[in-house]
Structures are given as structure tokens and as C-alpha cells.
Enzyme design. Structure first.
Site, mmCIF file in Angstrom:
data_model
loop_
_atom_site.group_PDB
_atom_site.id
_atom_site.type_symbol
_atom_site.label_atom_id
_atom_site.label_comp_id
_atom_site.label_asym_id
_atom_site.label_seq_id
_atom_site.Cartn_x
_atom_site.Cartn_y
_atom_site.Cartn_z
ATOM 1 N N HIS A 36 0.852 -1.208 0.000
ATOM 2 C CA HIS A 36 0.000 0.000 0.000
ATOM 3 C C HIS A 36 0.883 1.253 0.000
ATOM 4 O O HIS A 36 0.675 2.166 -0.805
ATOM 5 C CB HIS A 36 -0.928 -0.012 1.224
ATOM 6 C CG HIS A 36 -1.584 1.308 1.497
ATOM 7 N ND1 HIS A 36 -2.569 1.828 0.684
ATOM 8 C CD2 HIS A 36 -1.390 2.228 2.478
ATOM 9 C CE1 HIS A 36 -2.951 3.012 1.168
ATOM 10 N NE2 HIS A 36 -2.246 3.277 2.245
ATOM 11 N N ARG A 46 1.431 0.576 14.981
ATOM 12 C CA ARG A 46 1.077 0.368 13.579
ATOM 13 C C ARG A 46 1.623 -0.979 13.097
ATOM 14 O O ARG A 46 2.445 -1.597 13.776
ATOM 15 C CB ARG A 46 1.616 1.512 12.717
ATOM 16 C CG ARG A 46 3.115 1.623 12.742
ATOM 17 C CD ARG A 46 3.626 2.918 12.121
ATOM 18 N NE ARG A 46 3.551 2.920 10.659
ATOM 19 C CZ ARG A 46 4.371 3.641 9.872
ATOM 20 N NH1 ARG A 46 5.321 4.393 10.406
ATOM 21 N NH2 ARG A 46 4.237 3.616 8.581
ATOM 22 N N THR A 75 6.897 26.944 5.990
ATOM 23 C CA THR A 75 5.575 26.371 5.713
ATOM 24 C C THR A 75 4.480 27.327 6.179
ATOM 25 O O THR A 75 3.477 27.539 5.476
ATOM 26 C CB THR A 75 5.423 24.999 6.411
ATOM 27 O OG1 THR A 75 6.565 24.200 6.086
ATOM 28 C CG2 THR A 75 4.179 24.278 5.953
ATOM 29 N N HIS A 135 13.067 11.785 3.665
ATOM 30 C CA HIS A 135 12.436 13.031 4.092
ATOM 31 C C HIS A 135 12.284 14.029 2.943
ATOM 32 O O HIS A 135 11.194 14.577 2.772
ATOM 33 C CB HIS A 135 13.083 13.667 5.317
ATOM 34 C CG HIS A 135 12.095 14.602 5.940
ATOM 35 N ND1 HIS A 135 11.083 14.182 6.758
ATOM 36 C CD2 HIS A 135 11.894 15.919 5.751
ATOM 37 C CE1 HIS A 135 10.302 15.195 7.060
ATOM 38 N NE2 HIS A 135 10.774 16.282 6.473
ATOM 39 N N LYS A 149 3.852 30.105 3.817
ATOM 40 C CA LYS A 149 2.960 29.746 2.705
ATOM 41 C C LYS A 149 1.495 29.771 3.155
ATOM 42 O O LYS A 149 0.633 30.319 2.471
ATOM 43 C CB LYS A 149 3.328 28.363 2.152
ATOM 44 C CG LYS A 149 4.729 28.317 1.566
ATOM 45 C CD LYS A 149 5.067 26.987 0.959
ATOM 46 C CE LYS A 149 4.737 26.926 -0.494
ATOM 47 N NZ LYS A 149 5.518 27.765 -1.379
ATOM 48 N N SER A 180 13.109 6.460 -13.977
ATOM 49 C CA SER A 180 12.033 7.230 -14.620
ATOM 50 C C SER A 180 11.916 8.614 -13.982
ATOM 51 O O SER A 180 11.794 9.623 -14.679
ATOM 52 C CB SER A 180 10.714 6.460 -14.477
ATOM 53 O OG SER A 180 9.637 7.279 -14.792
ATOM 54 N N SER A 181 11.974 8.654 -12.650
ATOM 55 C CA SER A 181 11.857 9.941 -11.946
ATOM 56 C C SER A 181 13.005 10.875 -12.298
ATOM 57 O O SER A 181 12.810 12.080 -12.482
ATOM 58 C CB SER A 181 11.862 9.737 -10.428
ATOM 59 O OG SER A 181 10.663 9.190 -10.019
ATOM 60 N N TYR A 200 8.722 16.021 0.790
ATOM 61 C CA TYR A 200 8.540 17.349 0.197
ATOM 62 C C TYR A 200 8.368 17.249 -1.314
ATOM 63 O O TYR A 200 7.724 18.098 -1.918
ATOM 64 C CB TYR A 200 9.688 18.275 0.607
ATOM 65 C CG TYR A 200 9.608 18.532 2.086
ATOM 66 C CD1 TYR A 200 8.653 19.406 2.585
ATOM 67 C CD2 TYR A 200 10.388 17.821 2.988
ATOM 68 C CE1 TYR A 200 8.501 19.581 3.937
ATOM 69 C CE2 TYR A 200 10.241 17.991 4.341
ATOM 70 C CZ TYR A 200 9.294 18.868 4.819
ATOM 71 O OH TYR A 200 9.127 19.028 6.157
ATOM 72 N N HIS A 240 15.028 12.680 12.333
ATOM 73 C CA HIS A 240 13.846 12.748 13.220
ATOM 74 C C HIS A 240 12.953 11.518 13.032
ATOM 75 O O HIS A 240 12.063 11.282 13.837
ATOM 76 C CB HIS A 240 13.074 14.068 13.038
ATOM 77 C CG HIS A 240 12.352 14.233 11.748
ATOM 78 N ND1 HIS A 240 12.227 15.442 11.115
ATOM 79 C CD2 HIS A 240 11.682 13.353 10.962
ATOM 80 C CE1 HIS A 240 11.526 15.296 10.003
ATOM 81 N NE2 HIS A 240 11.197 14.044 9.894
ATOM 82 N N HIS A 241 13.191 10.756 11.957
ATOM 83 C CA HIS A 241 12.462 9.492 11.772
ATOM 84 C C HIS A 241 13.082 8.381 12.606
ATOM 85 O O HIS A 241 12.567 7.267 12.608
ATOM 86 C CB HIS A 241 12.493 9.077 10.299
ATOM 87 C CG HIS A 241 11.773 10.025 9.391
ATOM 88 N ND1 HIS A 241 10.435 9.936 9.118
ATOM 89 C CD2 HIS A 241 12.208 11.112 8.711
ATOM 90 C CE1 HIS A 241 10.075 10.914 8.295
ATOM 91 N NE2 HIS A 241 11.132 11.646 8.032
ATOM 92 N N ASP A 275 6.620 22.238 -26.078
ATOM 93 C CA ASP A 275 6.561 20.873 -25.534
ATOM 94 C C ASP A 275 7.634 20.765 -24.450
ATOM 95 O O ASP A 275 8.303 21.746 -24.132
ATOM 96 C CB ASP A 275 6.800 19.829 -26.638
ATOM 97 C CG ASP A 275 6.137 18.486 -26.308
ATOM 98 O OD1 ASP A 275 6.332 18.003 -25.177
ATOM 99 O OD2 ASP A 275 5.429 17.942 -27.164
ATOM 100 N N GLU A 303 11.784 13.183 0.078
ATOM 101 C CA GLU A 303 10.693 12.566 -0.683
ATOM 102 C C GLU A 303 9.326 13.084 -0.215
ATOM 103 O O GLU A 303 8.414 13.299 -1.018
ATOM 104 C CB GLU A 303 10.768 11.040 -0.533
ATOM 105 C CG GLU A 303 9.594 10.251 -1.049
ATOM 106 C CD GLU A 303 9.446 10.273 -2.560
ATOM 107 O OE1 GLU A 303 10.409 10.672 -3.245
ATOM 108 O OE2 GLU A 303 8.368 9.918 -3.052
ATOM 109 N N SER A 321 -1.326 27.378 -4.827
ATOM 110 C CA SER A 321 -0.946 28.771 -5.090
ATOM 111 C C SER A 321 -1.511 29.278 -6.419
ATOM 112 O O SER A 321 -1.544 30.496 -6.649
ATOM 113 C CB SER A 321 0.588 28.912 -5.096
ATOM 114 O OG SER A 321 1.101 28.534 -3.851
ATOM 115 N N TRP A 371 7.220 0.073 3.675
ATOM 116 C CA TRP A 371 7.587 0.806 2.455
ATOM 117 C C TRP A 371 9.012 1.354 2.554
ATOM 118 O O TRP A 371 9.626 1.678 1.543
ATOM 119 C CB TRP A 371 6.588 1.927 2.175
ATOM 120 C CG TRP A 371 6.863 3.222 2.895
ATOM 121 C CD1 TRP A 371 6.513 3.519 4.167
ATOM 122 C CD2 TRP A 371 7.565 4.365 2.379
ATOM 123 N NE1 TRP A 371 6.953 4.790 4.495
ATOM 124 C CE2 TRP A 371 7.593 5.336 3.405
ATOM 125 C CE3 TRP A 371 8.159 4.670 1.157
ATOM 126 C CZ2 TRP A 371 8.206 6.580 3.255
ATOM 127 C CZ3 TRP A 371 8.769 5.922 1.012
ATOM 128 C CH2 TRP A 371 8.785 6.852 2.058
#
Lengths: 544, 36
Positions: A86, A459, A337, A262, A340, A178-179, A266, A311-312, A115, A264, A277, A151
């Protein structure tokens, strides 16, 4: 969803005068050999929605199992596979490709380019995702089942799994390639192919956020590729980078993974900020408040995202100075943040606001994403995080950020640009039903998870004590409602537009909208801005 | 797209690709060579 106009109206003036007719391949060849940015954008969006449904089915299996205590539907091994897949499918198959789809469709239109810079590489970037997705989904049918290490693909679990882990690693390599190709394409397009007069500081915020996101991708995807390559060599080639039995260090894997992981986060939220925006000023009928500060805030978030990864990992053990550094650095992210959030609110302040579906999703995003931001601040505090690590509080937090954040912004963007993509106005009533159903069921699903986490429910477990039963039942009911709302979105909103059922969309359906995408007819012709347009001083109108 | 722009695009793409390759190889080289 067709972008082709056989006899387009000449409302767009210069933008489409030379090449109104599309002489490229038709039928399946049009899609397989697609080099047009609009076609590839459409392919990305359809692919990501398909993966959203696949990942959603896995989520509903998880929630069905957790509906009541005890083991009803799946065994614990399959449950671990479901949570892992998932996460992987939603992050790499749904959210990221959806934003790339938006970038393909909108970046060339917004900067006045004909293009993407590398049209064939663009095709390759997309079609690489199909074998990767098949590998990921097909891994369920391999001996031992799908990867079940979470994951994050933590060692040493990854070193103990069956052959599906190799399929998963290969899929991640493909998706990473690809990315990176997609990011290179986006950066080169934005930096090299803007229309004359479209200076960087006049560029729409969506392009700015994608430019910064693409740099993040180039910096961190190779790090993930390195980590999973080392996992692969540990599995098959006798190395012991992460294998403690051979002197390796599993915690080192976590450091490397989160150095990718991390930023990722963002990567999945900055383009969402860009979409919001665009939408808030359009429906407040005001210029975006603090444009320059938005650009600097986005850049600051991107830079800070490189120095907060641990922090993870507060519970893995680290010196107090390390904990303090990562705690304060994480809290620092709340400053740009908040800039914004305040800018969006200031844009709305005394605006002539209307609440069509894109604006509803945008306002919903601001409310609900902010809740996710606040719980992020709470989790940033090391002493609290040590209590809440790996509880449902964390699950609630990141779903508030990724579902109410990224997904709601994607929906806002779809409703905002769907008239431009298809030439058809969606049903406003159906859009509002989708919004309210999504908002209500989202909160029914994920808000109780805060209480479950605070009460100590961990979890990634298939079972739980009776004390957690009520909130789990509520969350499961909400999840099924949320899933049905997304099926409704596709059937009642997207499909009619793709089939051309509905009122014809004008060139600019939103009277407060600004930007070059509204200077071409709806649907956007197959070829746009074949010759660089001449722009006005604000770079929002074509004048010749 | 002019030939000059194509060339400029390719140059920038190669620079960016080399950055990505450096991160990939550099990260692994650092761990292989400098971790004890």
C-alpha cells in the site's frame, strides 16, 4: 481525454495559429509512441489513478481486517505485505506520477513552450513505469508473497525475504530512473524553454515548485538507488553493508533511506503547494500575496529537508546533541511552511471569493493539511516522538499530510484544469458531492487514529486489544466511504468529461484565473505555442 | 526548436545526469571506502 481540436476557435490568437491540425499517429500508436506533452500528461494521470485504486484496495483490505479485533480475513504475513505494498504503490505509483502528469500537462503551457525539452525521453520515462508497476503488483503472486518489510524496506527484514524483494528492488530502480529522467526533462524545460519575457520571478508558482522538486528528485533518488543496490548485493553477492551477521549495520540503512525519505515527503507536497498557489488567487480574484516569499519559502523547505532525516529515527539511539539538532531543524521547517499558509490566507483576505470545487478542495487542503503540519511539529519533539514512534498517531499524521495534503491538492488541480484538458465543464454539483464526501470520510478515517496512537496502538499489526475496537471500527467505516467517494469521482466527474458529456468549457472558465494556459482554447490544441508567444509585462497574457 | 537550443538542452541534461550519477556512485563509494 483528448486534447485534439480539429477546428479550433481562434480565441487563443497567436498561440495556435500555425499548427492546429494534429497529423501524428492515431489509435494505440498515439499513446504508445506519444511524444506530445499533453498526451503523456494524460497517460501519467490515468496511470496514477489506476495505481490509486490498486493501493486503495490494499488499504481497504487492511481496514477490513482491522474492523474488529482478532484475525478475520488475512494472516499476519499477508497483512505485512498489504501495508508494505500500500505504501510503495501510493508513494511511487500514485502520488508522484500524478504530479508528473500535472507537470507534463501544465509546465509547457504555463511557460509558453511548445513541448517538454526531451519529448522521446518523456515517453520512455512514462512507459518505464508500467513494467515497474507490474513487478510491484505481480510480486503478490511470487513464492513467499509480496515484500513485507514496510515501504521503507528496512534491513535486516529485506535480507530475509523471498524473491519478491528482488522484484521490489528492481521496480524501485526502474521507478527511480524514470523519476530522474522526468526531473531532468522538467528542469531543462523550465530553464531553457520559457517564452521571451517569462522571467523566473514571473513564472507561475506551480512551475516554481516543480523546478525545486525536480532538483530534490535528482539529489535524492540516486541515494535511494544506492541503498537498495547495497541491499541487493547483501542479498546475493556476499556483502554485509546492512547485515549484522556479517558485521553490517541496519541503522546505517535507515540513515541512508531517510536521507532520501524526508526530501521525498517534500517531493510529494511542494507541487501540491504550487497547485494551491494557482487556485487560491483565481477564486479570491486577487494576486497571490507574497509571490517572492512563496518562492523563497519553497526553496527554504527544500534545503531544510536535507538536514532533518534523523527525526524518523529518534528511537534508534543517538546522542542528545543529535536529537536536539534534528528536533530544532525539523521545527525550523514550520517557519517557511507557515509563510505559505499565511500567504494563502492573506490572498483570500478581502478577496471576492467564490467556492467552486477547486477552491473547496484548496480551502479544505489548507485546513486539513495544517492539522497534519501541527501533528508533525508535535512528533518533531524528541521526547514525545519516543513515546509515539510507530503508533497510529504517526499513521494519522502522515495521512493528514499525504491524503489531505497531496491528494486533495491533486483533486483541486484536476477540477481547476479539467475544462482546459477536456474542453468540458465538469458537473459542479457532483464535484461538491465528491469534495464533501472526501473531507468527511477522510476525517472519519484518520482523526480517530490520533486517539488510537495516543492510547498506544502500534502500527503494522493485524490484531489489537479490545480497548481499541471502537475507534478502529469508525476508521474502517470512514475508509470504505472515502474509497467509494473516489470511485464516484472517476465515474461521475472524470468519465463524463473524457467522453465529452457536459457543457462546453470556455477558454477561461474561471474569471479570476491568470496565466498562459488560459490563452489557448479549451480543450488545449494538440500543438500550442509552436512559435514563442509575445507576452505582456506581467507574462500572463499573449499579446502577439 | 532550433539546433542551438537542442544543443543547449542536451548540455544541461548531461550536467544534471552527471550530478545524479555522482550522488549514486559517491554515496556507495563513501560507504564502501570510509565506513569501518
Amino acid at each position: 481525454m483528448s486534447a485534439v481540436l480539429d477546428h479550433p476557435a481562434h480565441a487563443g490568437g497567436h498561440a495556435h495559429d500555425a499548427h492546429d491540425h494534429h497529423h501524428g499517429p492515431s489509435g494505440w500508436r498515439r499513446w504508445l509512441f506519444a511524444t506530445n506533452h499533453k498526451d503523456i500528461g494524460t497517460l501519467y494521470l490515468l496511470f496514477s489513478f489506476t495505481m490509486l485504486m490498486v493501493g486503495g484496495v490494499l488499504a481497504l483490505l487492511i481496514r477490513a481486517e482491522l474492523f474488529q479485533p482478532g484475525l478475520q480475513l488475512v494472516n499476519p504475513e499477508l497483512f505485512n505485505q498489504l501495508t508494505t505494498m500500500h505504501g510503495l504503490i501510493m508513494v511511487f505509483g500514485a502520488i508522484m506520477p500524478a504530479f508528473v502528469g500535472f507537470a507534463n500537462w501544465m509546465v509547457p503551457l504555463q511557460i509558453g513552450a511548445s513541448d517538454m525539452a526531451f519529448a522521446r525521453m518523456n515517453n520512455f520515462s512514462f512507459w518505464l513505469m508500467i513494467p515497474a508497476a507490474l513487478l510491484l503488483v505481480g510480486s503478490f503472486f511470487m513464492p513467499g508473497g509480496a515484500p513485507a518489510a514496510g515501504w521503507t524496506l528496512y534491513a535486516p527484514l529485506t535480507l530475509q525475504m523471498g524473491p519478491s524483494m528482488d522484484a521490489g528492488i528492481f521496480a524501485m530502480h526502474i521507478l527511480g530512473a524514470s523519476s530522474i529522467m522526468g526531473s531532468i526533462n522538467i528542469i531543462v524545460t523550465i530553464l531553457n524553454m520559457r517564452a521571451p519575457g517569462m522571467t523566473l520571478m514571473k513564472m507561475p508558482m506551480f512551475c516554481w515548485t516543480w523546478l525545486i522538486t525536480a532538483y530534490l528528485l535528482i539529489a535524492v533518488m540516486p541515494v535511494l538507488a544506492g541503498a537498495i543496490t547495497m541491499t541487493l548485493t547483501d542479498r546475493h553477492f556476499g556483502t554485509s553493508f546492512f547485515n549484522p551477521a556479517g558485521g553490517g549495520d541496519p541503522v546505517m540503512y535507515q540513515h541512508i533511506f531517510w536521507f532520501f525519505g524526508h526530501p521525498e515527503v517534500y517531493i510529494m507536497i511542494l507541487p501540491a503547494f504550487g497547485i494551491i498557489s494557482q487556485i487560491v488567487p483565481a477564486f479570491a480574484r486577487k494576486k497571490l500575496f507574497g509571490y517572492a516569499s512563496m518562492v523563497y519559502a519553497t526553496s527554504s523547505i527544500a534545503i531544510l529537508s536535507f538536514i532533518v532525516w534523523a527525526h524518523h529515527m529518534f528511537t534508534t539511539g543517538m546522542p542528545v546533541t543529535g536529537q536536539l539538532f534534528f528536533m530544532y531543524a525539523t521545527m525550523l521547517i514550520s517557519v517557511p511552511t507557515a509563510v505559505k499558509i499565511f500567504n494563502w490566507v492573506a490572498t483570500m483576505w478581502r478577496g471576492s471569493m467564490t467556492f467552486e470545487t477547486p477552491m473547496l478542495f484548496a480551502v479544505g487542503f489548507i485546513f486539513v493539511f495544517t492539522i497534519g503540519g501541527f501533528t508533525g511539529l508535535i512528533l518533531a519533539m524528541a521526547p514525545i516522538d519516543i513515546q509515539l514512534q510507530d503508533t497510529y498517531y504517526v499513521v494519522a499524521h502522515f495521512h493528514y499530510v499525504l491524503v489531505a495534503g497531496s491528494l486533495f491538492a491533486l483533486f483541486a488541480g484536476v477540477y481547476y484544469w479539467l475544462p482546459k484538458w477536456t474542453g468540458v465543464m465538469y458537473s459542479e454539483v457532483r464535484g461538491k458531492i465528491h469534495f464533501w464526501a472526501s473531507l468527511i470520510f477522510f476525517n472519519i478515517t484518520f482523526f480517530p487514529m490520533h486517539f488510537l496512537g495516543l492510547a498506544g496502538m502500534p502500527r503494522r499489526y493485524a490484531d489489537y486489544p479490545m480497548q481499541f475496537a471502537d475507534f478502529n471500527a469508525i476508521a474502517s467505516i470512514g475508509a470504505f466511504g472515502f474509497g467509494l467517494a473516489q470511485v464516484y469521482f472517476f465515474v461521475a466527474v472524470v468519465l463524463p468529461c473524457m467522453r465529452g458529456n457536459g457543457a462546453k468549457a470556455p477558454q477561461k472558465p474561471w474569471d479570476g484565473a491568470e496565466g498562459l494556459e488560459w490563452e489557448v482554447p479549451s480543450p488545449a490544441p494538440f500543438h500550442t505555442f509552436e512559435t514563442p508567444p509575445k507576452l505582456d509585462a506581467t507574462a500572463t497574457r499573449v499579446i502577439g | 526548436m532550433t539546433a542551438e537550443q537542442k544543443k543547449s538542452n542536451l548540455r544541461m541534461a548531461l550536467v544534471l545526469a552527471s550530478v545524479a550519477a555522482t550522488f549514486f556512485v559517491g554515496f556507495m563509494a563513501k560507504i564502501i571506502l570510509l565506513n569501518h
